[in-house]
Design a protein around this motif. Structure first.
Motif, PDB file in Angstrom:
ATOM      1  N   LEU A   1      93.060  66.865  25.283  1.00 53.10           N
ATOM      2  CA  LEU A   1      92.206  66.840  26.471  1.00 53.10           C
ATOM      3  C   LEU A   1      92.961  66.397  27.719  1.00 53.10           C
ATOM      4  N   SER A   2      93.859  65.449  27.568  1.00 54.83           N
ATOM      5  CA  SER A   2      94.557  64.897  28.727  1.00 54.83           C
ATOM      6  C   SER A   2      96.024  65.280  28.794  1.00 54.83           C
ATOM      7  N   GLY A   3      96.634  65.705  27.678  1.00 54.96           N
ATOM      8  CA  GLY A   3      98.054  66.000  27.664  1.00 54.96           C
ATOM      9  C   GLY A   3      98.929  64.779  27.538  1.00 54.96           C
ATOM     10  N   LEU A   4      98.339  63.590  27.350  1.00 51.59           N
ATOM     11  CA  LEU A   4      99.113  62.361  27.224  1.00 51.59           C
ATOM     12  C   LEU A   4      99.707  62.247  25.822  1.00 51.59           C
ATOM     13  N   ILE A   5     100.882  61.634  25.747  1.00 51.68           N
ATOM     14  CA  ILE A   5     101.549  61.420  24.468  1.00 51.68           C
ATOM     15  C   ILE A   5     100.918  60.205  23.797  1.00 51.68           C
ATOM     16  N   VAL A   6     100.284  60.420  22.644  1.00 49.83           N
ATOM     17  CA  VAL A   6      99.643  59.339  21.913  1.00 49.83           C
ATOM     18  C   VAL A   6     100.684  58.533  21.149  1.00 49.83           C
ATOM     19  N   TRP A   7     101.633  59.221  20.516  1.00 48.60           N
ATOM     20  CA  TRP A   7     102.714  58.552  19.784  1.00 48.60           C
ATOM     21  C   TRP A   7     103.911  59.493  19.738  1.00 48.60           C
ATOM     22  N   SER A   8     105.064  58.937  19.478  1.00 47.10           N
ATOM     23  CA  SER A   8     106.282  59.728  19.322  1.00 47.10           C
ATOM     24  C   SER A   8     107.198  59.026  18.341  1.00 47.10           C
ATOM     25  N   HIS A   9     107.992  59.799  17.649  1.00 48.84           N
ATOM     26  CA  HIS A   9     108.925  59.252  16.669  1.00 48.84           C
ATOM     27  C   HIS A   9     110.153  60.152  16.627  1.00 48.84           C
TER      28      HIS A   9
ATOM     29  N   LEU B   1     104.463  73.191  29.446  1.00 50.91           N
ATOM     30  CA  LEU B   1     103.349  73.110  28.506  1.00 50.91           C
ATOM     31  C   LEU B   1     102.058  73.434  29.245  1.00 50.91           C
ATOM     32  N   PHE B   2     101.166  74.138  28.552  1.00 48.04           N
ATOM     33  CA  PHE B   2      99.879  74.482  29.150  1.00 48.04           C
ATOM     34  C   PHE B   2      98.825  74.485  28.050  1.00 48.04           C
ATOM     35  N   TYR B   3      97.671  73.920  28.362  1.00 46.69           N
ATOM     36  CA  TYR B   3      96.563  73.878  27.410  1.00 46.69           C
ATOM     37  C   TYR B   3      95.286  74.328  28.114  1.00 46.69           C
ATOM     38  N   THR B   4      94.480  75.117  27.402  1.00 51.11           N
ATOM     39  CA  THR B   4      93.208  75.552  27.961  1.00 51.11           C
ATOM     40  C   THR B   4      92.293  75.984  26.815  1.00 51.11           C
ATOM     41  N   ARG B   5      91.119  76.487  27.172  1.00 51.63           N
ATOM     42  CA  ARG B   5      90.168  77.025  26.206  1.00 51.63           C
ATOM     43  C   ARG B   5      89.951  78.499  26.509  1.00 51.63           C
ATOM     44  N   ALA B   6      89.777  79.276  25.459  1.00 49.43           N
ATOM     45  CA  ALA B   6      89.472  80.702  25.612  1.00 49.43           C
ATOM     46  C   ALA B   6      88.134  80.992  24.943  1.00 49.43           C
ATOM     47  N   THR B   7      87.341  81.837  25.593  1.00 47.51           N
ATOM     48  CA  THR B   7      86.033  82.228  25.056  1.00 47.51           C
ATOM     49  C   THR B   7      85.969  83.758  25.033  1.00 47.51           C
TER      50      THR B   7
ATOM     51  N   SER C   1      89.401  56.980  33.062  1.00 48.59           N
ATOM     52  CA  SER C   1      90.850  57.169  33.137  1.00 48.59           C
ATOM     53  C   SER C   1      91.528  57.031  31.811  1.00 48.59           C
ATOM     54  N   ASN C   2      90.940  56.251  30.895  1.00 46.44           N
ATOM     55  CA  ASN C   2      91.595  56.025  29.613  1.00 46.44           C
ATOM     56  C   ASN C   2      90.972  56.837  28.482  1.00 46.44           C
ATOM     57  N   VAL C   3      90.153  57.815  28.834  1.00 44.57           N
ATOM     58  CA  VAL C   3      89.516  58.622  27.795  1.00 44.57           C
ATOM     59  C   VAL C   3      90.597  59.410  27.064  1.00 44.57           C
ATOM     60  N   GLY C   4      90.608  59.327  25.761  1.00 43.98           N
ATOM     61  CA  GLY C   4      91.579  60.052  24.969  1.00 43.98           C
ATOM     62  C   GLY C   4      92.863  59.313  24.750  1.00 43.98           C
ATOM     63  N   THR C   5      93.003  58.074  25.274  1.00 45.49           N
ATOM     64  CA  THR C   5      94.262  57.370  25.137  1.00 45.49           C
ATOM     65  C   THR C   5      94.169  56.156  24.234  1.00 45.49           C
ATOM     66  N   ASN C   6      92.990  55.576  24.062  1.00 48.82           N
ATOM     67  CA  ASN C   6      92.898  54.406  23.212  1.00 48.82           C
ATOM     68  C   ASN C   6      92.267  54.763  21.875  1.00 48.82           C
TER      69      ASN C   6
ATOM     70  N   TRP D   1      95.355  71.785  31.425  1.00 46.82           N
ATOM     71  CA  TRP D   1      96.391  70.982  32.077  1.00 46.82           C
ATOM     72  C   TRP D   1      97.742  71.665  31.884  1.00 46.82           C
ATOM     73  N   ARG D   2      98.660  71.320  32.773  1.00 51.09           N
ATOM     74  CA  ARG D   2     100.014  71.866  32.715  1.00 51.09           C
ATOM     75  C   ARG D   2     101.018  70.759  32.958  1.00 51.09           C
ATOM     76  N   GLN D   3     102.127  70.786  32.219  1.00 55.44           N
ATOM     77  CA  GLN D   3     103.230  69.855  32.401  1.00 55.44           C
ATOM     78  C   GLN D   3     104.513  70.657  32.537  1.00 55.44           C
ATOM     79  N   GLN D   4     105.338  70.289  33.512  1.00 49.85           N
ATOM     80  CA  GLN D   4     106.582  71.005  33.781  1.00 49.85           C
ATOM     81  C   GLN D   4     107.773  70.159  33.355  1.00 49.85           C
ATOM     82  N   TYR D   5     108.769  70.827  32.762  1.00 42.96           N
ATOM     83  CA  TYR D   5     109.972  70.149  32.283  1.00 42.96           C
ATOM     84  C   TYR D   5     111.200  70.933  32.726  1.00 42.96           C
ATOM     85  N   ILE D   6     112.365  70.359  32.463  1.00 42.54           N
ATOM     86  CA  ILE D   6     113.612  71.000  32.880  1.00 42.54           C
ATOM     87  C   ILE D   6     114.590  71.189  31.722  1.00 42.54           C
ATOM     88  N   GLY D   7     114.426  70.458  30.609  1.00 46.23           N
ATOM     89  CA  GLY D   7     115.342  70.577  29.480  1.00 46.23           C
ATOM     90  C   GLY D   7     116.354  69.442  29.443  1.00 46.23           C
TER      91      GLY D   7
END
Length: 911
Positions: free
Chosen positions: A471-479, A860-866, A436-441, A33-39
């Motif tokens: 797996l999903s790139g979702l924010i589970v928690w933040s502080h 941000l980018f996440y993947t698997r390498a083999t 849809s909620n896999v990895g979030t609860n 997955w990839r997420q784009q930001y601007i700062g």
């Protein structure tokens, strides 16, 4: 002839097909997955005339110009300007044409706000002095760029550049002895510039048109009496005033402010503003409306004021409440729009201290939010998730050897009930097809069978900490930890982050600890938290300044301690309950002074109060400043201690876990740059190897693993990037097959050193890592184009022969070619470009073949390498039904054969 021509064409076509590597449509986004930001947002372009378009343009501190949607917050278009000081956006127009000034006036650009296309570009005719402080304003009506150039405690000069007529007007020198670096100044409008003196009692006003002198106006003459304890007074400009000769400005204090209007050559007080933390303005129905925002805890009150009539506009007021602490409010902007009933409403864009961006509706409803702190990640750790309830019950069953038989039986029944519930739940989810909620609860945020599901813990530059589902790139928690400021290695921010306890020690909770500096006092701080749910365990300011930090090798209650070395060379431990007296003979520390090039090693000794002190045991003074010091991964697994040669002999690796690669950079007598590399044993101070590269300069990127060091640098003479590879070997015989000791080291190693040419710039690089270290090593290199190149370590083997022999081919060595390849099939992120990469983090999974890769920067980018392919995983298209039928057939055949053999044996016995 046509037949031959067509045959050659088809043969060539099919040969080319065999070299094509690509992803199928169903593989895109399956494991990545990839997420784009601007700062962090710095300026905002919100033209009320196009407010109905539901978008606005922002400029950020990451030198990014972007257009966002007011409905969803998604990026409509994004332009990434030059990195570094040459791309810093100094000013942006607030209405009319979209114009930006960047690089201290080096680039003046006009953009299409709808598409982000560059329309034209020019530059300021004359450059400012290096030590001068600059302020820019853009007058889109007069087509002019105004620059205020000020030398602290000396003088000021005004320059007006017309970019349509290409004419420049520069004023005479204006004495400003009262101006210093802490003076707050701002353009009120393109025609006026105002400053508040450091005494906070005098307002200095300058007319750009006259450019004669600053006019001092005491606040007391306006009838304003300031509290002596007030810390800050800011000049706030109010946009959308056009060519008004009597523009309006605001003075902002802590909880109040005042509205001022310029009556040349003086200033008139219009209104005292109470209960105000921030102020902004916009045009609504062709009226300049002033909005003030007051914060009380997590509640916010917005009030509107018609500037011309000074009357309150109650229908534009609003309130809202935020549940999460995001720090102080930096600024806010009003986004007006026309409703379906032709009425006027607005949305509020809030910019907070933690770099977050929130858009709130006038009625208080949160429309969307963006966590722009993720574009400034400084520290990262990838951790395993905790056990599921079923696995935890099994651990509980076998983790209590002293309980009775009946208790064990009840625990077993309870765990089996959990297993049945889990099976039914998974079956229900599978029937509904709802993933849809896999990895979030909480139920799915648990460890999987192969260790592919993990949590990524990151600390951003403003001090906001995130837990991200890999797996999903979702924010589970933040502080957000207020007043959290990073340490600096040169110009690079750094947060020391340690995993004191992992999730492997059930039922003990995992613990992570980070060190930082207090933003104001610069004292050292420590923050401990649970990485799975983000719960704060401890946060405090240390009574000493930390200069070095390292983890303790042993565990107390499965909790790994942290050694802290303060400026007086006293050693502290965290947590304080950890027994440190037994570590004095087994732990050593070292420090590196980048400016002086000094390396110092310390041993630990206890005084009469059982307080550990650092005692200097060795010191190396390098002749050049230190650029980088890179050590190995603290818990790296090395599977093979040797390398099998072509003649079946073994070349043993020099595996020194205490080896550090130290890089220095300097200039010779004729001002030609060079770089030195030193491989230093940080326990004894022994220099194992050193080398020098002439005409070399930064940036230097290093990967240090096992018995090799790979680093890249820029060759100033050849004007290219070169990658150098060093491998260290003990030789044909191994001195110690069980452990390595720096006090009884083997003879100096055999060094293999070779340099290659890399056909692109290197942004950063790292190596892949797996659970047991059996898989081949690959290098992951971030390219300026946004690609992440996966380059096999074999290409960087310093033993690559120029003329390969049969033994070399038997060993699998590639013939030496100076140029390293950039293979298109080696780009991990295919067309998902990742820009402004700042770091690549790799982590092992439960599968030996698979390495988890997390890339952070502006995106941000996440993947698997083999690296060795998926040798321990069945392919996606594996025919499970066929193998099941074959196995059942073999089982039936074996049973039938057994019966037939038994009958044959019985008949033979009766004969």
């Amino acid at each position: 002839m046509d037949f031959i021509r067509n045959t050659i064409f088809f043969i060539t076509f099919f040969i080319q097909l065999s070299f094509i590597f690509c992803l199928f449509d169903d593989q895109v986004g399956k494991f990545d997955w990839r997420q784009q930001y601007i700062g962090k947002i710095k300026y905002s372009y919100i033209d009320p005339s196009i407010g109905g378009s539901q978008k606005f343009v922002v400029a950020t501190e990451e030198n990014v110009l972007s257009c966002l949607s007011t409905r969803t917050g998604s990026i409509i278009w994004r332009q990434i300007l030059e990195a570094g000081e040459n791309g810093v956006i100094d000013a942006m127009s607030e209405d009319g044409d979209l114009i930006t000034v960047s690089g201290k006036g080096q680039f003046i650009r006009s953009w299409d706000p709808n598409t982000g296309i560059l329309l034209w570009e020019t530059s300021f005719p004359n450059a400012a002095q290096n030590e001068a402080l600059l302020h820019f304003a853009i007058s889109t009506h007069n087509k002019e760029i105004i620059r205020i150039e000020t030398l602290p405690e000396k003088h000021t000069r005004v320059s007006v550049y017309s970019f349509t007529r290409a004419s420049l007007k520069t004023s005479d020198v204006i004495p400003t002895p009262w101006y210093n670096k802490n003076t707050n100044c701002s353009f009120i409008s393109p025609g006026y510039f105002a400053c508040i003196e450091s005494s906070k009692k005098v307002l200095q006003l300058l007319s750009v048109k006259d450019s004669g002198a600053f006019i001092p106006v005491t606040l007391q003459s306006l009838g304003i009496e300031l509290d002596k304890n007030i810390r800050e007074v800011n000049v706030v400009s109010l946009p959308y005033q056009g060519l008004s000769e009597k523009p309006v400005m605001a003075l902002q204090m802590e909880d109040s402010g005042m509205l001022l209007q310029i009556y040349p050559p003086g200033i008139k007080l219009m209104k005292i503003l109470t209960n105000m933390n921030e102020v902004s303005s916009t045009l609504i129905e062709d009226k300049l409306v002033l909005f003030t925002l007051y914060r009380s805890g997590n509640s916010y009150q917005i009030n509107a004021l018609d500037v011309e009539s000074k009357s309150a506009l109650d229908y534009l007021s609003g309130t809202f409440t935020l549940s999460e602490n995001r720090g102080d409010l930096d600024s806010f902007f009003i986004l007006p729009y026309t409703k379906k009933d032709h009425g006027v409403s607005y949305k509020v864009m809030l910019l907070f201290e933690d770099y977050s961006v929130l858009v709130i509706h006038q009625q208080g409803r949160l429309v969307w939010s963006r966590e722009e702190a993720l574009s400034n990640i400084v520290a990262t750790e990838v951790l395993d998730l905790p056990l599921s309830d079923t696995d935890a019950s099994i651990e509980q069953e076998f983790g209590q050897p002293d309980v009775g038989t009946i208790t064990k039986f009840l625990i077993r029944l309870k765990s089996q009930v959990y297993q049945v519930q889990n099976v039914l739940l998974q079956a229900l989810i599978g029937m509904k097809g709802d993933n849809s909620n896999v990895g979030t609860n909480k139920r799915t945020l648990t460890r999987d069978t192969f260790g592919l599901h993990k949590i990524i813990v990151v600390i951003s530059k403003p001090g906001k900490i995130f837990g991200i589902d890999n797996l999903s790139g979702l924010i589970v928690w933040s502080h957000f930890e207020k007043d959290f400021s990073p340490f600096y290695k040169g110009d690079n921010p750094h947060y020391p982050l340690f995993v004191q306890r992992t999730t492997a020690h059930f039922p003990y909770p995992p613990v992570c600890t980070a060190l930082a500096r207090h933003r104001d006092t610069k004292h050292s701080r420590i923050y401990s938290f649970n990485p799975i749910n983000g719960a704060t365990l401890e946060s405090k300011v240390l009574p000493f300044d930390v200069v070095q930090v390292m983890t303790v090798g042993s565990l107390d209650h499965y909790l790994r301690g942290i050694f802290l070395l303060d400026s007086s060379l006293k050693v502290h431990v965290y947590p304080e309950s950890h027994d440190i007296s037994r570590h004095k003979d087994s732990h050593y520390m070292f420090t590196a002074q980048s400016g002086t090039g000094s390396l110092t090693g310390y041993s630990l000794a206890a005084d009469e109060n059982n307080q550990l002190n650092a005692v200097e045991v060795w010191k190396i003074d390098l002749p050049q400043p230190i650029v980088q010091v890179v050590t190995k991964r603290p818990f790296e697994h090395v599977h093979s201690q040797g390398r099998v040669m072509g003649d079946r002999s073994v070349l043993y690796k020099y595996l020194n876990p205490n080896l550090a690669a130290v890089f220095t950079e300097g200039s010779d007598t004729i001002q030609k740059t060079f770089c030195n590399i030193y491989l230093v044993d940080v326990i004894t101070g022994l220099i194992v190897y050193s080398a020098s590269h002439k005409r070399c300069r930064s940036p230097i990127h290093v990967v240090h693993s096992e018995n090799w060091v790979i680093y890249s640098f820029y060759n100033d003479k050849s004007r290219r990037v070169e990658v150098s590879s060093i491998e260290l070997f003990e030789g044909k015989y191994q001195s110690n097959t069980t452990a390595f000791s720096s006090f009884a080291p083997p003879p100096l190693p055999v060094i293999e050193h070779q340099t290659f040419i890399f056909p692109s710039n290197v942004i950063t690089m790292t190596d892949t890592v797996t659970e047991r270290g059996m898989t081949n090593k690959h290098l992951l290199i971030a390219l300026p184009s946004g690609g992440i190149l996966e380059l096999p370590k074999t290409f960087l083997d310093p033993r690559r022969p120029i003329t390969p022999l049969a033994e070399h081919r038997e060993e699998g060595l590639i013939p030496y070619i100076p140029e390293l390849p950039i293979m298109s099939e080696g780009i991990l992120n295919y067309n998902q470009s990742v820009l402004r990469v700042k770091g690549i983090v790799t982590a092992p999974s439960g599968l030996e073949s698979t390495c988890l890769v997390f890339v952070h920067g502006l995106d941000l980018f996440y993947t698997r390498a083999t690296p060795s392919k998926t040798f321990d995983i069945l392919k996606d298209d594996f025919d499970h039904y066929l193998i099941s039928v074959v196995l059942l057939g073999l089982l039936a055949l074996s049973y039938t054969t057994k019966r037939l053999a038994t009958r044959k044996t019985l008949r033979a016995a009766w004969k």
